[in-house]
Every structure is written in C-alpha cells, then in structure tokens.
Design a protein around this motif. Structure first.
Motif, short mmCIF file in Angstrom:
data_model
loop_
_atom_site.label_atom_id
_atom_site.label_comp_id
_atom_site.label_asym_id
_atom_site.label_seq_id
_atom_site.Cartn_x
_atom_site.Cartn_y
_atom_site.Cartn_z
N ARG A 91 0.82 -1.21 0.00
CA ARG A 91 0.00 0.00 0.00
C ARG A 91 0.85 1.26 0.00
O ARG A 91 0.44 2.31 0.48
CB ARG A 91 -0.96 0.00 1.19
CG ARG A 91 -1.85 -1.24 1.27
CD ARG A 91 -2.73 -1.28 2.50
NE ARG A 91 -1.94 -1.33 3.71
CZ ARG A 91 -1.95 -0.38 4.64
NH1 ARG A 91 -2.68 0.72 4.49
NH2 ARG A 91 -1.22 -0.50 5.73
N LYS A 92 2.09 1.15 -0.53
CA LYS A 92 3.03 2.28 -0.56
C LYS A 92 3.27 2.84 0.83
O LYS A 92 3.56 4.04 0.99
CB LYS A 92 2.54 3.37 -1.52
CG LYS A 92 2.38 2.92 -2.96
CD LYS A 92 2.17 4.06 -3.91
CE LYS A 92 0.87 4.79 -3.64
NZ LYS A 92 0.64 5.89 -4.62
N ASP A 93 3.21 1.99 1.83
CA ASP A 93 3.34 2.42 3.21
C ASP A 93 4.57 1.75 3.83
O ASP A 93 4.56 0.55 4.14
CB ASP A 93 2.09 2.03 4.00
CG ASP A 93 2.05 2.65 5.39
OD1 ASP A 93 3.10 3.14 5.86
OD2 ASP A 93 0.97 2.65 6.01
N ALA A 94 5.63 2.51 4.00
CA ALA A 94 6.88 1.98 4.54
C ALA A 94 7.02 2.24 6.04
O ALA A 94 8.11 2.09 6.59
CB ALA A 94 8.07 2.58 3.80
N ARG A 95 5.94 2.59 6.71
CA ARG A 95 6.04 2.83 8.15
C ARG A 95 6.23 1.53 8.93
O ARG A 95 6.66 1.55 10.08
CB ARG A 95 4.81 3.57 8.65
CG ARG A 95 4.70 5.00 8.12
CD ARG A 95 3.41 5.63 8.60
NE ARG A 95 2.24 4.91 8.10
CZ ARG A 95 1.03 4.98 8.66
NH1 ARG A 95 0.84 5.72 9.75
NH2 ARG A 95 0.01 4.32 8.13
N ASP A 118 6.53 -2.11 -2.39
CA ASP A 118 6.38 -0.65 -2.41
C ASP A 118 6.33 -0.09 -0.99
O ASP A 118 6.03 1.08 -0.79
CB ASP A 118 5.17 -0.21 -3.22
CG ASP A 118 3.85 -0.76 -2.71
OD1 ASP A 118 3.84 -1.48 -1.69
OD2 ASP A 118 2.81 -0.50 -3.36
N GLY A 119 6.66 -0.94 -0.01
CA GLY A 119 6.86 -0.51 1.36
C GLY A 119 8.35 -0.55 1.68
O GLY A 119 9.18 -0.19 0.86
N GLY A 120 8.67 -1.02 2.89
CA GLY A 120 10.07 -1.06 3.30
C GLY A 120 10.46 -2.41 3.85
O GLY A 120 9.61 -3.24 4.17
N PHE A 121 11.76 -2.65 3.95
CA PHE A 121 12.30 -3.84 4.59
C PHE A 121 12.95 -3.47 5.91
O PHE A 121 13.61 -2.43 6.02
CB PHE A 121 13.35 -4.52 3.71
CG PHE A 121 12.80 -5.17 2.48
CD1 PHE A 121 11.77 -6.09 2.56
CD2 PHE A 121 13.34 -4.88 1.23
CE1 PHE A 121 11.27 -6.71 1.43
CE2 PHE A 121 12.84 -5.49 0.09
CZ PHE A 121 11.81 -6.41 0.18
N ARG A 122 12.80 -4.34 6.90
CA ARG A 122 13.63 -4.26 8.09
C ARG A 122 14.89 -5.07 7.82
O ARG A 122 14.96 -5.83 6.86
CB ARG A 122 12.87 -4.78 9.31
CG ARG A 122 12.56 -6.26 9.26
CD ARG A 122 11.55 -6.70 10.29
NE ARG A 122 11.90 -6.27 11.63
CZ ARG A 122 11.24 -6.67 12.72
NH1 ARG A 122 10.24 -7.54 12.61
NH2 ARG A 122 11.59 -6.24 13.91
N ASP A 123 15.90 -4.88 8.66
CA ASP A 123 17.19 -5.55 8.47
C ASP A 123 17.76 -5.23 7.09
O ASP A 123 18.43 -6.06 6.46
CB ASP A 123 17.07 -7.08 8.59
CG ASP A 123 16.25 -7.54 9.78
OD1 ASP A 123 16.43 -6.95 10.86
OD2 ASP A 123 15.45 -8.48 9.64
#
Length: 236
Positions: A91-95, A118-123
């Motif tokens: 959802r284009k949400d990298a929070r 389209d979000g983010g990765f941890r690590d």
C-alpha cells in the motif's frame, strides 16, 4: 517464460523496456518509488508471484498469527517458485516492514529471483548483503504486523502504482523495476535487444563528437548504413 527471453531481458535496461512498452501505449508499467538495496547486485528477471497486504486490524493481527503455518506471508515465502519474483503490495506504506532478512534469506536459498515491495524492509543492511536482488521504498524497522495484514497470495495487486498480475514478467536493474505483461514479454525482449544495440551505437557516436540531431532519432540518411557497418564489426 522462455530461457532465451530471460537472457535477453538480463541484457537490457529498465529504461529501454519502458520505451518499448510506451510504444505500445503502456505508460504505467514502472513501479514507482522503489530502489535496489544493492545496485551492484545484477539484473533481476522473473515471473511475478504476488502477496497483498491490507491495513492491519488489531483483533485479527496479533504476533501469534505467525504460529499459523498457513499465514499468507509465510506461505508466500515457502511457495514462491524458484526463478520467480515475489512482488508485495504494501500500500506504498513503509512505516512498517514488508519483510526482514530471515524471510528474504529463505527466498534466496529457495532460488527465488528477487523481491520487490512498495513498502520497506527491516534488516535492510543484511538484505543488501544477500545474493538476491531486493527493492523497496526505504528502510523500516517495525514488524509488518504493526500496520499490515497479509491477506492474499498470487492475486492481481498494485505495487508502486503499477498493476501486477501473477505471471507478469518483472525486470529490475540498478535504476528500478518494470512490469511486462506476460503475453508480450517475448516480443518486448526482442525489441529491447535491438534498441539496446542501436543506443550503444548512438552513445559511441555521441562520445566521438557527433550531434544527436539526425542521429537520435535516426533521420539522417547515412545513419542506417553507418549503424549496419558498426553492428557487423561488433558482432551484434
């Protein structure tokens, strides 16, 4: 996807593929706002296998959901076919993170060709060091459960404002990621190879001092013959 098509796509740029698709009226195939964690990691090519997140609802999304072997995120990691690309609609949400290094490591070991969200990765530093192309919007440490609820596997999704259908051909390079409709992947690959040869010729001409006028696009009458001679000399 044919092995020959895969190899052709590995040798062309996402920018060239964007132009080839634009010529067919396809303007929205580039996944917006995703970046490679390791730009030197090589070209990613594979058929799309998708995972869709929706906004998390707290009563349905506690951390205990990961104990379920049928959890969609876990199933996607274990069932994404070797040679495919896992594409995640976050959802284009990298929070909150779409995944972390352990899951991406599992995909790598299983022979998956890459992962895109389209979000983010941890690590993200650890993922950047893995031998699997990975693309995201930005680093994000919170677990996906914070905001995302995994719902569907291998259904049509949106990723970075691009529609992605299961089986579409996904190509990523150091610049970004493009989605090619499966039915035209072979012909797009062929056209992109031809375009790349001509663009390499043009680049050499420009670096040698020639103007782009009449060369790019090739409206001067001598360009066709000069290109044919260059191509024969280069074996292309």
């Amino acid at each position: 996807m044919k092995d020959s098509t895969r190899q052709k796509l590995k040798g062309v740029s996402v920018a060239t593929l964007c132009t080839a698709l634009f010529k067919r009226g396809l303007r929205n195939q580039y996944i917006q706002d995703v970046r490679p964690l390791n730009p030197a990691g090589g070209t990613m090519v594979g058929e799309a296998y998708t995972l869709r997140y929706i906004p998390a609802r707290e009563d349905l999304n506690p951390i205990t959901v990961f104990q379920d072997r049928g959890h969609p995120q876990r199933k996607a990691v274990e069932e994404c076919p070797p040679g495919a690309v896992l594409v995640i609609d976050s959802r284009k949400d990298a929070r909150a993170a779409s995944a972390g290094s352990i899951l991406v490591s599992r995909l790598m070991v299983r022979g998956v060709a890459g992962i895109v969200t389209d979000g983010g990765f941890r690590d993200s530093p650890e993922i950047a060091a893995l031998a699997i192309p990975s693309y995201h919007s930005r680093p994000s440490s919170p677990t996906n459960l914070t905001l995302h609820q995994a719902l569907d596997i291998n259904v049509p999704i949106g990723c970075g404002d691009a529609a992605v259908f299961p089986g579409d051909v996904v190509v990523g390079d150091a610049e970004g990621v493009i989605v090619i409709p499966a039915g035209i992947a072979d012909e797009i690959a062929d056209e992109a190879v031809e375009m790349t040869a001509f663009e390499d010729f043009v680049t050499e001409q420009v670096l040698g001092g020639r103007t782009i006028l009449g060369l790019y696009p090739p409206t001067d009458p001598d360009v066709k013959d000069t290109f044919a001679t260059w191509r024969q000399a280069k074996g292309r």
